[in-house]
Design a protein around this motif. Structure first.
Motif, mmCIF file in Angstrom:
data_model
loop_
_atom_site.group_PDB
_atom_site.id
_atom_site.type_symbol
_atom_site.label_atom_id
_atom_site.label_comp_id
_atom_site.label_asym_id
_atom_site.label_seq_id
_atom_site.Cartn_x
_atom_site.Cartn_y
_atom_site.Cartn_z
ATOM 1 N N VAL A 130 0.844 -1.199 0.000
ATOM 2 C CA VAL A 130 0.000 0.000 0.000
ATOM 3 C C VAL A 130 0.874 1.241 0.000
ATOM 4 C CG1 VAL A 130 -1.665 1.333 1.345
ATOM 5 C CG2 VAL A 130 -1.952 -1.120 1.115
ATOM 6 N N VAL A 161 2.306 1.858 -3.368
ATOM 7 C CA VAL A 161 1.333 2.432 -4.304
ATOM 8 C C VAL A 161 1.080 3.903 -3.961
ATOM 9 C CG1 VAL A 161 -1.037 2.298 -5.161
ATOM 10 C CG2 VAL A 161 0.251 0.210 -4.754
ATOM 11 N N GLU A 162 1.021 4.193 -2.674
ATOM 12 C CA GLU A 162 0.803 5.587 -2.266
ATOM 13 C C GLU A 162 1.946 6.475 -2.725
ATOM 14 O OE1 GLU A 162 -1.808 4.963 1.835
ATOM 15 O OE2 GLU A 162 0.378 5.093 1.934
ATOM 16 N N ARG A 172 -0.517 5.797 -10.422
ATOM 17 C CA ARG A 172 -1.402 5.037 -9.548
ATOM 18 C C ARG A 172 -2.739 4.766 -10.248
ATOM 19 N NH1 ARG A 172 -0.721 7.758 -4.882
ATOM 20 N NH2 ARG A 172 -2.435 9.174 -5.244
ATOM 21 N N LEU A 178 -2.275 2.049 -12.779
ATOM 22 C CA LEU A 178 -2.153 0.746 -12.124
ATOM 23 C C LEU A 178 -3.526 0.212 -11.695
ATOM 24 C CD1 LEU A 178 0.164 -1.173 -10.723
ATOM 25 C CD2 LEU A 178 -0.676 -0.104 -8.644
ATOM 26 N N LEU A 179 -4.297 1.063 -11.074
ATOM 27 C CA LEU A 179 -5.596 0.629 -10.567
ATOM 28 C C LEU A 179 -6.566 0.348 -11.710
ATOM 29 C CD1 LEU A 179 -5.943 3.067 -7.531
ATOM 30 C CD2 LEU A 179 -5.107 0.714 -7.552
ATOM 31 N N TYR A 186 -5.818 -0.748 -14.616
ATOM 32 C CA TYR A 186 -5.444 -1.991 -15.284
ATOM 33 C C TYR A 186 -5.729 -3.213 -14.409
ATOM 34 C CZ TYR A 186 -2.608 -5.400 -17.806
ATOM 35 O OH TYR A 186 -2.183 -6.503 -18.483
ATOM 36 N N TYR A 187 -5.329 -3.144 -13.147
ATOM 37 C CA TYR A 187 -5.418 -4.331 -12.312
ATOM 38 C C TYR A 187 -6.746 -4.475 -11.572
ATOM 39 C CZ TYR A 187 -0.598 -5.566 -13.156
ATOM 40 O OH TYR A 187 0.552 -5.956 -13.765
ATOM 41 N N ARG A 189 -0.331 -6.707 -8.992
ATOM 42 C CA ARG A 189 -1.750 -6.982 -8.757
ATOM 43 C C ARG A 189 -2.054 -6.999 -7.256
ATOM 44 N NH1 ARG A 189 -5.727 -8.719 -11.897
ATOM 45 N NH2 ARG A 189 -4.273 -9.060 -13.609
ATOM 46 N N ALA A 192 -2.158 -3.422 -6.056
ATOM 47 C CA ALA A 192 -3.393 -2.713 -6.405
ATOM 48 C C ALA A 192 -4.541 -3.185 -5.513
ATOM 49 C CB ALA A 192 -3.721 -2.955 -7.877
ATOM 50 N N PHE A 213 -4.096 -1.811 -2.012
ATOM 51 C CA PHE A 213 -4.427 -0.387 -1.967
ATOM 52 C C PHE A 213 -5.942 -0.200 -1.925
ATOM 53 C CE2 PHE A 213 -5.348 3.719 -3.853
ATOM 54 C CZ PHE A 213 -4.482 4.559 -3.163
ATOM 55 N N ARG A 236 -2.067 -10.979 -22.109
ATOM 56 C CA ARG A 236 -2.380 -10.071 -21.001
ATOM 57 C C ARG A 236 -2.160 -10.827 -19.697
ATOM 58 N NH1 ARG A 236 -7.955 -7.343 -19.163
ATOM 59 N NH2 ARG A 236 -7.083 -6.351 -17.344
#
Lengths: 232, 228
Positions: A157, A160-161, A168, A171-172, A174-175, B18, B21, B24, B212
């Motif tokens: 976390v 990512v922060e 960011r 990333l979010l 896409y994933y 992954r 993410a 987070f 992918r």
């Protein structure tokens, strides 16, 4: 003993409260339990929905049962994980509980495969096969203890922060949102290859941050890897 | 660095990204905040919650785990930073891929015939890692290939797709047979001109897409040498 400031439904959880509660002080324990109930009340439905692939929602009774199990486990099975919470490390109580809840939920989903109760809460209105798939899809993080897993995820976390806002978001998207590189490239007005490169740099950066001593663990020999495979 | 090492590194990095993410999102939910309840509901929720908290503070249920006061310290493994990425990757996408040809014609083939397309078996998954990579050499156009794949993640009906690397736009027609335990038998026919070709497979759940990377999706490949 007044551990909490309680205007209406608010409970302020501090490290001191957690320590006293886990040392067995009854009043503090009740306050902490209430704080956990509030936090999990907010987080659990969203987490459960995400794990179930956004297919329906659990009934109120099942959700309450799940929430009770979670808080009970946090208090009595994983008190060390609660003790490790440190607001100085950057995450507030509710966010930290969100990580705990997510890790706990993954374990619950991966260990109750076949349980009628799990099928009911996970299945919604779906067929048996879809329910099985939903349970099997709950990713597990191997043999890490929950405490170590949460510490690991806390470091993720933070990593990512630390990213730039645009990175960011990429990333979010896409994933988490499942957007394709083509969609993202179109949206950003860049070539598909550019998005690929950015994602690759982000992956390397996160992995580097994870392995650069940011983790609150001591070193251990690297497990041997299996044979190579491209993951498509 | 060998290509295979690069591939593995990519897969590990993908697993880490992954997990990052998802972590987070768990800490900072992206969805909208909880609905704001009415005052009366607040009071109800508050008293109900207080009752639950009191019950929880009274101790775990009988069938639950060790009581708080006497809970023994948990043994936790110390895991090093560099190892963590691999642990994550291994935990999330641990897959062993094995390509093992079984040379020779189909035993059921009639040796007197001019040539009956043979069936060759390619094993993917399983634990026989010591066998190493093996190509499907000296095959002929029209030969049938059977791929037995065991997906890393259990799925009642794992999906399998196949294509040639020099014709990535077209998926091959494959016959799929699901087996107990999650394994899949995939039958396809070699339809390439003489030369060296790479057969690519995509194995996993319904969310897998070519090129992918995703947890639970595997894209192994094997070289096939087609004789004139």
């Amino acid at each position: 003993m007044g551990w909490a400031t309680t205007p209406s439904v608010m409970v302020e959880v501090t490290r001191e409260l957690v320590a006293h509660a886990l040392d067995g002080e009854r009043d503090a324990l009740a306050e902490l339990a209430e704080g956990l109930l509030i936090a999990t009340e907010r987080r659990l439905p969203g987490l459960l929905q995400r794990h179930r692939g956004r297919a329906g929602t659990a009934g109120a009774t099942e959700l309450e049962q799940l929430q009770y199990d979670l808080v009970e486990d946090l208090l009595y099975r994983y008190p060390r994980a609660l003790r490790r919470w440190d607001p100085q490390a950057g995450l507030g109580f509710e966010s930290y509980v969100g990580l705990l809840a997510d890790s706990w939920l993954r374990r619950r989903l991966s260990t109750v495969r076949g349980s009628p109760w799990a099928l009911r809460i996970l299945g919604g209105g779906r067929s048996g096969e879809a329910m099985e798939t939903a349970i099997a899809d709950a990713p597990a993080l191997g043999h890490l203890s929950l405490e170590d897993e949460v510490a690991l995820r806390l470091a993720l976390v933070r990593a990512v922060e630390a990213l730039e806002g645009s990175d960011r978001a990429l990333l979010l998207a896409y994933y988490l949102e499942g957007r394709t590189t083509e969609e993202l490239a179109h949206e950003l007005g860049v070539a598909n290859n550019s998005v690929h490169q950015r994602l690759r740099r982000l992956r390397v950066r996160l992995a580097t941050a994870l392995g650069s001593g940011a983790m609150p663990f001591e070193s251990e020999a690297t497990p041997s890897g299996g044979r190579s495979v491209r993951h498509g | 660095m060998a290509d295979t090492d690069i591939d593995r590194e990519d897969a590990e990095h993908d697993a880490v990204a992954r997990a990052a993410a998802e972590s987070f999102a768990a800490a900072h939910p992206l969805d909208s905040p909880q609905p704001h309840p009415q005052e009366g509901v607040i009071a109800d929720a508050s008293s109900r919650r207080r009752a639950l908290a009191e019950r929880l503070a009274a101790g775990p249920r009988a069938e639950s785990s060790t009581p708080l006061a006497s809970a023994p310290p948990r043994t936790t493994r110390a895991i090093g930073g560099p190892a963590l990425a691999l642990v994550l990757a291994i935990a999330a996408v641990a897959v062993l891929i094995l390509a093992r040809p079984r040379p020779g014609p189909d035993p059921s083939a009639d040796p007197s015939a001019t040539r009956i397309p043979a069936e060759y078996r390619l094993e993917l998954g399983g634990a026989a890692t010591e066998l190493g990579d093996a190509d499907l050499a000296h095959r002929r156009r029209g030969d049938r290939v059977v791929v037995r794949a065991t997906p890393a993640r259990p799925s009642p009906t794992p999906q399998v797709r196949a294509r040639w690397s020099d014709d990535v736009e077209a998926d091959l027609a494959v016959a799929i047979e699901h087996q107990p335990g999650g394994a899949v038998l995939v039958r396809l026919t070699i339809d390439r001109a003489p030369g060296r070709h790479t057969l690519e497979l995509l194995i996993g759940d319904g969310d897998c897409a070519w090129d992918r990377p995703a947890i639970g999706c595997e894209q192994p490949s094997v070289d096939v040498e087609v004789d004139p």
